[in-house]
Design a protein around this motif. Structure first.
Motif, PDB file in Angstrom:
ATOM      1  N   LYS A 388      90.945  24.311 124.207  1.00  0.00           N
ATOM      2  CA  LYS A 388      89.282  23.836 125.515  1.00  0.00           C
ATOM      3  C   LYS A 388      89.176  22.522 124.710  1.00  0.00           C
ATOM      4  CE  LYS A 388      88.916  27.901 128.142  1.00  0.00           C
ATOM      5  NZ  LYS A 388      89.461  28.654 127.463  1.00  0.00           N
ATOM      6  N   PHE A 389      88.222  21.953 124.989  1.00  0.00           N
ATOM      7  CA  PHE A 389      88.033  20.399 124.851  1.00  0.00           C
ATOM      8  C   PHE A 389      86.266  20.624 125.243  1.00  0.00           C
ATOM      9  CE2 PHE A 389      92.455  19.271 125.646  1.00  0.00           C
ATOM     10  CZ  PHE A 389      92.189  19.231 124.443  1.00  0.00           C
ATOM     11  N   ALA A 390      85.462  20.079 124.969  1.00  0.00           N
ATOM     12  CA  ALA A 390      83.836  19.698 125.146  1.00  0.00           C
ATOM     13  C   ALA A 390      83.721  19.144 124.794  1.00  0.00           C
ATOM     14  CB  ALA A 390      83.634  21.107 124.769  1.00  0.00           C
ATOM     15  N   PHE A 391      82.956  17.935 125.762  1.00  0.00           N
ATOM     16  CA  PHE A 391      82.391  16.484 124.818  1.00  0.00           C
ATOM     17  C   PHE A 391      80.523  16.634 124.435  1.00  0.00           C
ATOM     18  CE2 PHE A 391      79.765  13.400 127.100  1.00  0.00           C
ATOM     19  CZ  PHE A 391      79.914  11.858 126.709  1.00  0.00           C
ATOM     20  N   TYR A 392      80.584  15.914 123.883  1.00  0.00           N
ATOM     21  CA  TYR A 392      79.175  15.934 123.113  1.00  0.00           C
ATOM     22  C   TYR A 392      78.529  14.493 123.728  1.00  0.00           C
ATOM     23  CZ  TYR A 392      80.827  15.580 118.823  1.00  0.00           C
ATOM     24  OH  TYR A 392      81.317  14.929 117.850  1.00  0.00           O
ATOM     25  N   LEU A 393      77.216  14.424 122.995  1.00  0.00           N
ATOM     26  CA  LEU A 393      76.235  13.030 123.134  1.00  0.00           C
ATOM     27  C   LEU A 393      75.869  13.737 121.833  1.00  0.00           C
ATOM     28  CD1 LEU A 393      75.639  12.647 126.933  1.00  0.00           C
ATOM     29  CD2 LEU A 393      76.966  11.057 125.261  1.00  0.00           C
ATOM     30  N   LEU A 394      75.457  12.368 120.735  1.00  0.00           N
ATOM     31  CA  LEU A 394      74.504  12.652 119.825  1.00  0.00           C
ATOM     32  C   LEU A 394      73.136  12.138 120.146  1.00  0.00           C
ATOM     33  CD1 LEU A 394      76.287  10.993 117.007  1.00  0.00           C
ATOM     34  CD2 LEU A 394      76.311  13.070 117.422  1.00  0.00           C
TER      35      LEU A 394
END
Length: 450
Positions: A388-394
């Motif tokens: 699975k993939f997880a998008f994140y913002l710093l």
């Protein structure tokens, strides 16, 4: 002084150094010059009394607050700037993580799917689309948008908040329903094709007036997520701006009164007759008019019978409070922004902590953007049973970008968090792969230039 304040303010903003030492005078001048709250009792076309009632019952009258906040963005340039302070802080530096990888996962399949997802998110121009949303959130609190996309294009179309209402929670995010009866037929072409199809069904009587767009075709982001109803974050400033204008007029009236002088002019009377002046009214009026022409507007004359002439001053030296300064302080208190940010005497440490505190509003919105993209990934079936993939913002803003980048660079030197360091440099997965190919396979920088 005004020109110097404006120049210094613009310089600080352009350099990313929020030292608003001159901000008080600028905001005071702009608000008082452009506000007509005292004369009209309205903020734009919204009555102040309606705003006050709406603030007492925001769960029912939130539309009045949003309308007043939007009007104030046009009336007060510094209300606009203070909202823009939060809107412009966000950088949206993102990356994609991989998780829940099973033992039977095929590495080549993961690479292919990762590249496909990275390219898709790159084509969505997330930085620009999210930036447009951030421009709306501080002064309207909530953003309702519809997804318009094709195989090559993607953008989020902002919709009028008056046509929508929050309906349900899915994946930790609000979904909204659209009031089809509020759409003007001549504006129907401005809506995506799936809304146009729903509108046609509504006209034919197949569905009701409230239409729920598909979850992957809508986006609802709310700044104050603790409330289900919209509540602009700086709306409480309206009352203080009103008080500030009142204080300004009282101070101006006080200054005029302090400068006013009254001269008592003795009119001679007959000593043998009670209250009988020795001058006729016509003669007295003639000399009074001659004297009045030689005096300024802030000096008056009072004619008395038999009293000694003397000057009277209306200046009151007992009130030493600066009411305008007090009102300005109340603005920052209601805004939830520390006065340290607007004080040139604040220390560097205080400035750092105050900015980080303000950044917390932006980080909370980051988490909502992350959940929306991850829901998009899930609904578009980029995730597979074996990975699975997880998008994140710093957690980065314009104020701490160098500090965050330096921290990730130090961890990258130890072999940890290289992807986050690249993200802090505003690199995305797809662009990083492209940069690698350009530098290694096309130009071979290492051998040709180093």
């Amino acid at each position: 002084q005004q020109k110097a304040d404006e120049a210094q303010f613009e310089k600080n903003v352009n350099e990313g150094k929020i030292d608003f030492s001159n901000f008080r005078r600028i905001m005071l001048k702009d608000i008082l010059n452009n506000s007509e709250l005292i004369e009209t009792g309205c903020i734009g076309k919204v009555k102040l009394e309606d705003v006050q009632r709406a603030m007492e019952h925001p769960q029912h009258a939130w539309r009045v607050l949003v309308k007043a906040s939007t009007s104030l963005m046009h009336i007060s340039p510094h209300y606009y700037r203070l909202n823009s302070l939060f809107a412009n802080m966000a950088l949206f530096c993102w990356w994609i993580d991989l998780y829940d990888v099973r033992d039977n996962a095929n590495v080549e399949t993961i690479k292919k799917q990762y590249g496909t997802l990275a390219a898709r998110l790159e084509n969505m121009h997330l930085k620009h689309e999210f930036s447009k949303i951030m421009r709306t959130l501080p002064y309207q609190d909530v953003y309702y948008g519809l997804v318009v996309e094709s195989s090559t294009d993607f953008f989020l179309q902002k919709m009028d908040y008056r046509l929508y209402k929050q309906f349900q929670v899915q994946g930790g995010l609000y979904n909204f329903r659209l009031n089809l009866s509020g759409i003007k037929p001549q504006e129907l072409d401005a809506y995506p094709d799936y809304v146009q199809a729903a509108y046609a069904d509504y006209l034919e009587g197949n569905i009701g007036q409230w239409y729920l767009p598909p979850a992957d075709k809508q986006i609802c982001v709310k700044m104050n997520s603790q409330w289900t109803y919209p509540y602009p974050m700086l709306i409480n400033m309206i009352k203080d701006i009103f008080d500030l204008d009142t204080y300004k007029k009282l101070k101006l009236q006080s200054a005029r009164t302090d400068n006013y002088k009254a001269i008592l002019v003795e009119v001679p009377i007959d000593e043998t007759t009670v209250d009988k002046p020795l001058l006729s009214p016509d003669t007295l009026s003639l000399f009074a008019e001659i004297n009045r022409e030689s005096l300024s507007d802030d000096i008056g004359m009072i004619h008395t019978l038999g009293s000694k002439g003397e000057a009277i001053s209306f200046k009151d030296s007992t009130n030493t409070r600066n009411n305008v300064s007090d009102a300005i302080d109340e603005i920052y208190n209601s805004a939830g922004v520390s006065n340290e940010l607007f004080n040139s005497s604040s220390t560097a440490t205080a400035m750092t902590y105050m900015v980080e505190n303000a950044s917390g509003f932006v980080y909370d919105v980051y988490r909502q953007f992350e959940r929306w993209v991850n829901r998009y990934i899930k609904l578009r079936r980029f995730n597979k049973p074996t990975f699975k993939f997880a998008f994140y913002l710093l957690d980065m803003t314009v104020f701490n970008r160098d500090t965050v980048s330096k921290r990730y660079k130090e961890s990258a030197a130890m072999g940890v968090g290289i992807d986050r360091w690249l993200a802090s440099l505003d690199m995305t997965p797809s662009r990083t792969l492209g940069s690698y190919i350009v530098s290694k396979d096309i130009f071979d920088f290492h051998n040709n230039l180093l």
